[in-house]
Enzyme design. Structure first.
Site, short mmCIF file in Angstrom:
data_model
loop_
_atom_site.label_atom_id
_atom_site.label_comp_id
_atom_site.label_asym_id
_atom_site.label_seq_id
_atom_site.Cartn_x
_atom_site.Cartn_y
_atom_site.Cartn_z
N GLY A 113 -6.52 1.96 7.48
CA GLY A 113 -7.51 2.27 6.74
C GLY A 113 -7.72 2.25 5.24
N CYS A 114 -8.60 2.48 4.81
CA CYS A 114 -8.34 1.85 2.74
C CYS A 114 -7.57 2.47 2.11
CB CYS A 114 -9.60 1.77 2.70
SG CYS A 114 -10.60 2.96 2.53
N TYR A 115 -7.77 4.03 2.41
CA TYR A 115 -6.98 5.06 1.84
C TYR A 115 -5.64 4.70 2.06
CZ TYR A 115 -10.77 7.80 0.33
OH TYR A 115 -11.42 7.88 -0.28
N ALA A 116 -5.32 4.27 3.53
CA ALA A 116 -3.87 4.43 4.49
C ALA A 116 -3.36 2.77 3.48
CB ALA A 116 -3.83 4.36 5.23
#
Lengths: 345, 345, 345, 345
Positions: A149-152
Site C-alpha cells: 500500500g501507499c502509506y506502507a
C-alpha cells in the site's frame, strides 16, 4: 511481452496503463473489466472512458481468467480490495504471474485481514502463495506479488534501515502520514467532495487504517521487537503525493552519523531511494517519479530522530512499484519504464 | 474606548483591524505606521492600502509613542519581531496597556531570545514587565501582554490539561504541526511563492522554530518535569488554519475516560475551547473563529494519546487572542467582539 | 545529436531538460548559464540546483557563443525577454540552429517590440532572420526559430481554422484566457505570492499583454481583415495549464457543422491537436502533454461560436513546442520525445 | 423579529443562519427541515449537523407552513429548485413574507421555467405574486421575494448601468463567468469530486445554464433591445467567490469617462457596490462580504468594454442578498447585519 490490466479506469489503473505504454519490454497491453464494468454487454474503449487519452482505442474486454492467461505473460490487478480476491484465485492456482495492487493478498492471516478490512478473506492456502514485496528492498518469492500500500511503502522505506539495524526503541515509533486525495480513488464520498477538502485538513482511519497491519507485519520480519506503531493519516488539499513524518527515540549513543551510515548502506544500490542528511525533502520533488526521497534529522535534545519519507502515491505507492515488481519477476532491469525526474512547476 | 494599531498592513494587523471595527467597546481605531511605513512623508489611508476596504478612510499616522499614549487607551503591536522591541520601550516604562502580537517580549531571558531569534533582545528589565499570557488559560499579570505565537497557542491548549495533571510521560511529547501560509506574512520568499506551495508540503525551522522556547517555558511553568519537546512545522497549500497533531505516551493506567475528565474539567468555563471525545476536528471548523477545537484519542495498543488541536492562525493564533487579552486587561466580557461561528464553505 | 540549453533553471528550462533527456535523437545535453547565473566563477551542477534531480550531475558552463556552436548541433534559449536578444546575435549571424523560447525575436518590427516589451529590440536585420513558427501549423523558414508564447499558442490554434476560412467576423474576436502561475516564472512577485493567488483570481496585463501583438500579427498573415483582438488574462490558483476561451460572431449561415468541417480539415494530420464537437475540454486532460484540445460550440441564439483551447503552458506553450520546432528543423518525426498522455489524478 | 429558515444544512442555508445570528433586528431563528430532512421522526439539532457550530443547539422542526406563519415574521427558503415550489404555495397565498433563495419563483412564465429547469413549474397565479428583486437596484414589489441567482447577480450588477443608459450594442454581450464550487452545493457529483476540481477548469451548462433566462428577462426590463446573451460558466479550483467577466461593443462615441459617469451615477447611493475606474478587482477582495466590486475598462482599439464584477457567491449571491431583501421588505437599514470587510489572507 503481453500484459493485461484488470481495473484500468481507477486512478492507479490509468497511471499503470500510461507507464506500461512507455515500457520498453511491453509490446501489448490488454484491458479487462472486472464485474462492475462493461454492463449490458456494451463494448467500451479506453479513449472513450478517460478524457485526453486520444488514440488509445483499446477495447475493455470482459474478464475471463483463462483467456487472460492464454494471451498474456502477466496480469496486473488494479481493482479494489474485496474484488481482487474474488477474481484472482484461478491465477494463484495456475501459478500465473500476477501483480496485485489491492490489499487482498497482503496479509497472510485471514483473521487479521477480516479484522482490518471488514470483508471475507481469500482462502488461506491461496494467501500462502502470495508474496508481499516492497520492491526497493526485496525480490518477489512467488509468482503472485502483493504490491504494498501507499502509506506502507513510504513508512517502511523510512523505517527499514533503523529497524533492521536496531537503532531505535521499537515502542516509540510514531508515523504522522499525510496524503493527497487520489489515493482515495474515484468513488464519490463526503470526505473527497471539493468543498470539504479544499482549505482543510481531515484525519481518517485513526488507529484503524488498513495499512497498519501490513506495516507492522513487515517491521516484525525485520525486527521481532516491534509490537505496534502509532499511525495517523491526514488528508491534504492536493491530488498527488504522500509524506510520512516518522518519529522514534533512538537507542543510547546513536548519532546523526550513525543513522546516516545505516541509511546509506541499506540504500546504496537502490536507484529509486535518495537519502538527505539533515535535510527534509518536499513532496513535489518526487511527484511524477518512482522515487522515494528520505530526509533524516536527529535531534540530540530530545534523542528523537525525525524521518521524512515522500513518494508519489500513485507511482511509487501503486502503479510504479507494481512495474518495479514486474521487472523483478521477469528479471528485467529494475528501472525499466519508470520515471525518475519530477514533473516540475 | 480608543485603541491604536501599529502595523495594520500585515495579515495579522488587518484581521485585528476588522475585528476591532466590530468590537462593542471600541469607539475609535487609530493607525500608526512603524519605521518601515509612510516613507517620504506621504499621507496614506487604510482604504488605499488594502483592497476591498472601501470606506475605511483611516489615516496611517507616523509612529509617536507619546502621541499614541495621549490619544488612546491601549495599543496593539502587530509588527515583526525585532521591530516591536525597538518601539515598545516607552510604553513598558509608562506602564501603558500594550498587547504585543510579536515574539519580542515572550521570552524573559535575553540570552534565550537571542539564541532563537538571532536578533538583539529588549532590555531585561523591560522583559520582566511583560506577561506572556495564553488567553484561554490565564489572566495577564501586567499591562504589557506578550500574546502567544500561533503554533504555541494550538500546542499549549492541546497539552495543558495532560501536562498540568501529569498524565503523560514528559519526555515523549511530539508535536507535528501544520499551518497555512498566512502565518508567514506578506514578505515575498521562495517558500511562499505560489508554485512552491501549491500541490506541495515543505518543512521549515525543524528543531529551530522560534515558538519552541515559549512552548517549553510555559509547559515548565505547569510541570517542571518537562525538559523539551520534539516539534516540527509543515507548510500546507492553504492560506488560513493551523493544526497541531500532538502525541505522547500516557502514564500507566491512564485511559480515554481519565483523559477526557481532565480536558473537560480544565476547559469547563472556557467559551472558546471545545473538546471532542475520541473524534478529530477538521481545520475548517475553526477557520474564521476565535475557537480552539481539540480532539482527544487514546490508543490502548501503543499507550499513546493523540491530541488534535486546530485554530485559525490569524484569529486565535494572533489577532483574536490579542483582543481576548485586551478584554481580560480591561475586565470586559472575554468573548466581546470575537467570532465563534466558522466561515462555511 | 548534441544540444545546449541556456537558462535551464527557469520552469520552462527545467521542463525542456526533462523532455530532452528522454528524446530519442538527443545524445547529450550541455547547459550554459546566462549572465545572471554562475556568479563568482563557482562551478554549479544541475542536481544541486533543482530538488529531486538526483543523478543529473550536469555542469552549468559559462555562456560562450563560440564554444556552444563548436560543441552542439542546436541551442535552446530558455532565457527571459531582454536577455536572449543580448546573447543570441552571434548565433543569428552564423545561421546556427536556435530555438528561442523568449519573446525577443517574435516581432519583426523593433518599434512594435519596444512598445509592448518596454525594452530595446534586437537589430532589425537580425529580427528578419528569425521565423515565428507555430509548430502545429507551420514549418520553420529559417534556422532561428522564435517559439510562440503560451497564450499565443492556445489562442492561435483555437482561431486558425475559422480565421483562415473566413468564417467569423474579424472585429468580434474576444479571448478570455486563464492560466496557472508557472507561466509567470520563478521570480518572486506580489501577484505570485501564495496568499495572493490561492482562493483568488487576479487579472493582469489587460490590453497590454506582450502576447497580443504576436497573436494579431499571425492572425493577419492568415486573414488581412483582422485588425485587433480583445484579450484578457486571469491568473488561476493552480500551477500548470492554460485555457483560452474564445468568442466570435460567425458570418451569416455558418453552422456547427461548417465549423467542425474546417477544424477537422485543418487539423487532420496534426497529431497533437484534437477537436471536440460541441463539447468542452477540461484543463487537466492536456496537462503533462504536448497536446492542444479544442472544443467548438456554436450558439445559434447569439450567432456566436465559443472555442475552448487548452494546453500545458510549459509543454505545448513553451518547452514541448520548442522540441516540436527542433524536430521540424532537423526533419525528425514531429512527435519525437513529446508526451501525449496526460498526467492523471 | 422572529425568522424561520427552511433548508439550513445546505451551504447557503448555513451562511444565512450565521448572518442572521448576528443581525441586530433578529431575536430568534427557528429552523425547519424540508421533506428530505428529519427522517424517522428523530429530533435533530443544528450543532450536531454542522461541525464547529458549538452552542447552536437549535432544533430542526418538521416543516409545517401554518406553524411557521404562526410563530415567525418571515421565512427564508434555502431549499433546492423543485423543492421550494412544493412547499411555498401556502405562504404565497397567505401573502406571508418569504425570501426565496431558490430559482423556483424567478421566472414568471411556467413554460420558460420548465424549459430551463426540466421540472414542473409552480402555478402561474402564484408565480405572478412573486417579485424577482436585485437588492442593490430595486425594492421588492410583493411579499414573496425571489432572490436572484449568484451568476445573475454579478452579471446584472455589471451590466445594469450600461444597458439602462443604452451605451452598448445589445447584440454583443458576452459573459465569461467563473465560480468556486460552493455554488454547486453539498450534493456529491463527479464534477465536484476533489481530484476533478483541483488543478483543473471545467465548463458546465454552456448555453443551458438556469441563470440565463433570469438575466435576459431582467435586462429586457431595462432595455427592450436586448435579445440574448452569450454566457459561459467555468468551475474554479476554489470554494467561494464568483467573477463575471463581461464584454460588449460600445455604441459609437462612448468613452471610458462616459462609462464611468453612468456607473457612478447608477451606484451613487448603493452602499455595497464599488466601481473601479480602469482597474480590475480581485475575487478575494469581496469574499466574506455582501459587496459587489466592479472594474470598468474600455479598450479604444477594439471599441469594447470589459467589466469585471466580483461577488461572494454565498453572501451577495445568496444569503447576504436575501437578508438585504429582507431588510428592504421590513424597511430596515439596507445594510443591517451584512458584512462589508473582506476576510483577509
Amino acid at each position: 511481452m503481453n500484459v493485461a490490466i484488470v481495473g484500468v479506469t481507477g486512478y492507479s489503473g490509468t497511471v499503470l496503463y500510461t507507464l506500461l505504454a512507455n515500457h520498453p519490454a511491453v509490446d501489448d497491453i490488454k484491458l479487462y473489466g472486472h464485474s462492475d464494468e462493461g454492463k449490458n454487454g456494451d463494448v467500451r474503449y479506453l479513449d472513450e472512458l478517460i478524457a485526453g487519452f486520444h488514440g488509445q482505442h483499446v477495447k475493455l474486454q470482459k474478464f475471463d481468467a483463462n483467456q487472460i492467461m492464454a494471451g498474456n505473460d502477466a496480469v496486473f490487478f488494479a481493482t479494489s480490495a474485496g474484488v481482487t480476491s474474488k477474481l484472482a484465485i484461478p491465477f494463484v492456482e495456475a501459478d500465473f504471474p500476477v501483480i496485485d495492487l489491492s490489499g487482498d493478498f497482503r496479509l497472510p492471516d485471514p483473521a487479521v485481514y477480516e479484522k482490518w478490512y471488514h470483508k471475507p478473506a481469500a482462502p488461506v492456502a491461496d494467501l500462502a502463495k502470495a508474496s508481499y514485496n516492497l520492491a526497493d528492498v526485496d525480490q518477489p518469492q512467488t509468482n503472485y506479488v502483493a504490491n504494498p500500500g501507499c502509506y506502507a511503502t513510504a513508512t517502511l522505506l523510512g523505517l527499514a534501515p533503523m529497524v533492521q539495524a536496531d537503532l531505535i526503541d521499537p515502542d516509540t515509533i510514531i508515523v504522522d502520514a499525510k496524503s493527497g486525495t487520489s489515493g482515495a480513488g474515484k468513488k464519490l464520498t463526503q470526505i473527497s467532495h471539493f468543498t470539504e477538502v479544499n482549505d482543510n485538513l481531515q484525519l481518517y482511519g485513526l488507529n484503524t487504517h488498513k495499512h497498519i497491519p501490513e506495516i507492522v507485519a513487515q517491521l516484525q520480519k525485520w525486527n521481532d521487537k516491534v509490537n505496534a506503531i502509532q499511525f495517523s493519516t491526514t488528508l491534504l488539499p492536493l491530488t498527488t503525493g504522500l509524506m510520512a513524518s516518522i518519529y522514534a527515540k533512538v537507542k543510547p549513543g546513536v548519532t546523526q552519523e550513525a543513522l546516516m551510515t545505516v541509511f546509506e548502506t541499506t540504500y546504496a544500490n537502490h536507484p529509486f531511494i535518495h537519502v538527505l542528511d539533515g535535510q527534509t525533502p518536499t513532496l513535489k520533488q518526487v511527484v511524477g517519479t518512482n522515487n522515494c526521497d528520505i530526509g533524516v534529522v536527529f535531534n540530540p535534545v530530545t534523542q528523537t530522530v525525525m524521518v521524512i519519507s515522500v513518494i508519489d502515491n500513485l507511482i511509487k505507492g501503486a502503479a510504479g512499484q507494481a512495474i518495479q515488481n514486474f521487472n523483478h519477476l521477469f528479471n528485467l532491469d529494475e528501472t525499466a519504464g519508470l520515471p525518475t525526474l519530477p514533473v516540475f512547476a
